[in-house]
Design an enzyme around this catalytic site. Structure first.
Site, PDB file in Angstrom:
ATOM      1  N   GLY A   1       0.918  -1.289  -0.011  1.00  0.00           N
ATOM      2  CA  GLY A   1       0.068   0.027   0.053  1.00  0.00           C
ATOM      3  C   GLY A   1       0.816   1.191   0.078  1.00  0.00           C
ATOM      4  O   GLY A   1       2.278   1.266  -0.002  1.00  0.00           O
TER       5      GLY A   1
ATOM      6  N   ASP B   1       3.979  -4.890  -7.609  1.00  0.00           N
ATOM      7  CA  ASP B   1       3.220  -3.532  -6.934  1.00  0.00           C
ATOM      8  C   ASP B   1       3.886  -2.485  -7.643  1.00  0.00           C
ATOM      9  O   ASP B   1       3.436  -1.346  -7.437  1.00  0.00           O
ATOM     10  CB  ASP B   1       3.532  -3.675  -5.602  1.00  0.00           C
ATOM     11  CG  ASP B   1       4.839  -3.890  -5.124  1.00  0.00           C
ATOM     12  OD1 ASP B   1       5.491  -4.753  -5.486  1.00  0.00           O
ATOM     13  OD2 ASP B   1       5.670  -2.829  -4.556  1.00  0.00           O
TER      14      ASP B   1
ATOM     15  N   ASP C   1       7.083   3.665 -10.535  1.00  0.00           N
ATOM     16  CA  ASP C   1       7.923   3.788  -9.315  1.00  0.00           C
ATOM     17  C   ASP C   1       9.542   3.487  -9.760  1.00  0.00           C
ATOM     18  O   ASP C   1       9.788   2.418  -9.947  1.00  0.00           O
ATOM     19  CB  ASP C   1       7.478   2.438  -8.820  1.00  0.00           C
ATOM     20  CG  ASP C   1       6.624   2.829  -7.415  1.00  0.00           C
ATOM     21  OD1 ASP C   1       6.146   3.940  -7.471  1.00  0.00           O
ATOM     22  OD2 ASP C   1       6.231   1.931  -6.591  1.00  0.00           O
TER      23      ASP C   1
HETATM   24  P1  AMP Z   1       9.204   0.735  -3.160  1.00  0.00           P
HETATM   25  O1  AMP Z   1      10.271  -0.104  -2.862  1.00  0.00           O
HETATM   26  O2  AMP Z   1       9.251   2.142  -3.252  1.00  0.00           O
HETATM   27  O3  AMP Z   1       8.295   0.410  -4.356  1.00  0.00           O
HETATM   28  O4  AMP Z   1       8.171   0.659  -1.752  1.00  0.00           O
HETATM   29  C1  AMP Z   1       7.652  -0.782  -1.290  1.00  0.00           C
HETATM   30  C2  AMP Z   1       6.635  -0.701  -0.368  1.00  0.00           C
HETATM   31  O5  AMP Z   1       7.356   0.072   0.755  1.00  0.00           O
HETATM   32  C3  AMP Z   1       5.444   0.348  -0.753  1.00  0.00           C
HETATM   33  O6  AMP Z   1       4.327   0.005  -0.085  1.00  0.00           O
HETATM   34  C4  AMP Z   1       5.918   1.748  -0.182  1.00  0.00           C
HETATM   35  O7  AMP Z   1       5.131   2.538  -0.048  1.00  0.00           O
HETATM   36  C5  AMP Z   1       6.818   1.311   1.163  1.00  0.00           C
HETATM   37  N1  AMP Z   1       7.835   2.308   1.383  1.00  0.00           N
HETATM   38  C6  AMP Z   1       8.826   2.384   0.996  1.00  0.00           C
HETATM   39  N2  AMP Z   1       9.452   3.397   1.753  1.00  0.00           N
HETATM   40  C7  AMP Z   1       9.045   3.954   2.719  1.00  0.00           C
HETATM   41  C8  AMP Z   1       9.149   4.545   3.718  1.00  0.00           C
HETATM   42  N3  AMP Z   1      10.270   5.380   3.883  1.00  0.00           N
HETATM   43  N4  AMP Z   1       8.250   4.881   4.614  1.00  0.00           N
HETATM   44  C9  AMP Z   1       7.053   4.105   4.543  1.00  0.00           C
HETATM   45  N5  AMP Z   1       6.954   3.026   3.662  1.00  0.00           N
HETATM   46  C10 AMP Z   1       7.927   3.066   2.674  1.00  0.00           C
HETATM   47 MG    MG Z   2       6.732   0.743  -5.373  1.00  0.00          MG
END
Ligand code: AMP
Ligand code: MG
Length: 487
Positions: free
Chosen positions: A90, A252, A262
């Protein structure tokens, strides 16, 4: 042209309700200031580019202010990460601020990344650092300028808010624009939590908003899946043709629209290397450059699984079977153009593979090779390029085949050939070391380099006066930068 307070909102995703997203307010960052804005992205919202310089712009996109009509929501989804299913993901740090319609009637999601914690933050702080926000901004706008489908980026807002990664950094926010933020993982979430009614609601929303032509087909869901397969085949063909390595092709991070989505530890190839792994944490090379092609299919199969309540397994399987041939046709078509070929011959694939193997063996710069191939007549170009190859004999043999292949196309006007080839072979790409230089300056408060780099990359096919240094091969220090996954 509109002022910032004249945007027209209609938040249709928010109206789907709490099973799909949660209302969360952005958490402001301290002393918000404009790092960079994209005039081209602002035009998508009919915004006057001058408003980017006003304090209210940084306040809006730094989480301090909100339009009365905005309804910020954190979306829920799940997804397959590195091949394993993660049931609960999410928006952990991003918020869908609202949906805006421009004067042409086009619909744009406004998504603020780095906006603070949400119910989906798990252990994360909800923040994004300046470094990763700049990288996402530059990559989105650079891919768009290369005609590669992608989410867009309106701006980066910097701040004084400290965040802790491997070291202390500063928080920033990037405002992402996309016609939709629905991912493959959205469909997976409702499938694996066994909520067919909500999955249907989501499906109907996506069909109505983004695939209205599929609603006229006898099987709308199947028509939509077919369209998603086709778009992904074309998207990944473009990544491969232009040397873009996404780095985290988890489901995702896959857009239902078949656009690049992303940005993490992505990279454009400098030297051609089919086995290149841009993600420092990807030990197995699951998302290596050449694996992006089969992974595209793997991800589509994961989506197909989630669509089994709507479509028969046979139809899904048959449609998935379209991916690879479509990919191959698009890829070969793009590469023919990059080689300056206007006709098709059976052996073109072999000619291309032989070239890529030679480039791989000699570590030839992928972008500059094709640009230079169009600079001069085929004979002169190969004579000049041969010095870049260790296996000079091998390249000479390829050069002979290439010159003969071009001459079989008939009479050649070199000027026309140059113009045609330069229109598909960029001079400037977002090399990691260029991004790094701009980030280093921005981290010490100087945003001029980020802005200059963004300007150069907004026009990658046209040689720009005084910008020679942006078209060079990377220096030794900049060749194998390890891009941290933390962002
Ligand atoms: P990503 O690797 O950026 O695609 O993120 C994967 C998941 O981790 C997603 O659900 C992001 O919203 C969550 N996420 C990544 N970085 C953070 C952060 N610093 N704080 C909270 N959630 C994060
Ligand atoms: Mg992501």
């Amino acid at each position: 042209m509109k002022a910032l307070d004249e945007l027209t909102f209609d938040n249709r995703f928010a109206r789907l309700g709490d099973a799909f997203s949660t209302h969360v307010l952005p958490e402001p960052i301290a002393n918000p200031r404009l790092v960079v804005a994209s005039p081209a992205a602002m035009a998508l919202l009919d915004l006057d580019p001058a408003v980017a310089e006003t304090p209210v712009f940084a306040e809006l996109f730094g989480g301090h202010k909100l339009w009365a009509e905005a309804e910020p929501r954190a979306m829920v989804y799940s997804g397959h990460q590195f091949g394993s299913y993660n049931p609960q993901l999410g928006d952990g740090r991003g918020l869908l601020l609202g949906e805006v319609y421009n004067e042409a009637g086009e619909h744009w999601d406004l998504h603020l990344k780095g906006a603070g914690q949400t119910p989906y933050s798990r252990m994360g702080d909800g923040r994004a650092v300046l470094r990763s926000s700049i990288r996402e901004f530059l990559a989105s706008e650079a891919l768009n300028a290369l005609n590669i489908p992608t989410t867009r980026a309106l701006c980066v807002i910097g701040s004084d808010t400290p965040v802790w990664r491997e070291k202390q950094e500063r928080a920033a926010m990037v405002l992402r624009l996309s016609p939709s933020h629905v991912r493959f993982g959205h469909f997976e979430y409702f499938y694996y939590t066994k909520r067919p009614e909500q999955q249907k609601e989501l499906g109907e929303h996506v069909l109505a908003m983004h695939f209205p032509e599929c609603l006229e087909q006898p099987e709308p869901y199947l028509a939509m899946f077919r369209e998603i397969v086709e778009r992904n085949a074309e998207l990944i063909a473009k990544w491969q043709a232009y040397g873009f390595c996404h780095g985290v092709m988890n489901t995702d991070n896959m857009s239902i629209l078949g656009i690049t989505f992303d940005f993490g530890p992505f990279a454009f190839l400098d030297d051609f290397d089919a086995n290149f792994i841009c993600n420092h944490s990807d030990d197995q090379g699951r998302y290596s450059f050449s694996n992006q092609v089969p992974i595209g299919q793997w991800n589509l199969s994961a989506l197909a699984q989630a669509l089994t309540p709507f479509i028969s397994v046979e139809a899904l399987r048959e449609t998935l079977g379209l991916y690879l041939p479509l990919y191959q046709a698009h890829y070969l078509d793009l590469m023919r153009r990059r080689l300056g070929l206007t006709t098709a011959e059976d052996d073109d694939q072999k000619l291309l593979e032989r070239l890529l193997q030679l480039m791989q063996n000699s570590g030839v710069d992928y972008t500059l090779f094709f640009r230079r191939l169009g600079d001069e007549s085929p004979e002169l170009a190969v004579a000049r390029l041969r010095d870049d190859f260790v296996d000079i004999k091998g390249f000479d043999a390829w050069g002979e085949l290439y010159v003969a292949r071009v001459s079989r196309e008939g009479s050649l006007d070199q000027e026309q050939r140059r113009v045609r080839m330069h229109a598909v072979n960029p001079l400037y790409i977002l090399r990691n070391y260029l991004a790094q230089k701009a980030i280093d300056a921005a981290e010490s408060g100087d945003y001029a380099e980020v802005r200059r780099l963004h300007t150069v990359l907004s026009n990658p096919f046209v040689e720009q006066a005084g910008m020679e240094s942006y078209a060079e091969r990377p220096p030794e220090w900049g060749k194998h930068l390890e891009i941290s996954c933390s962002s």
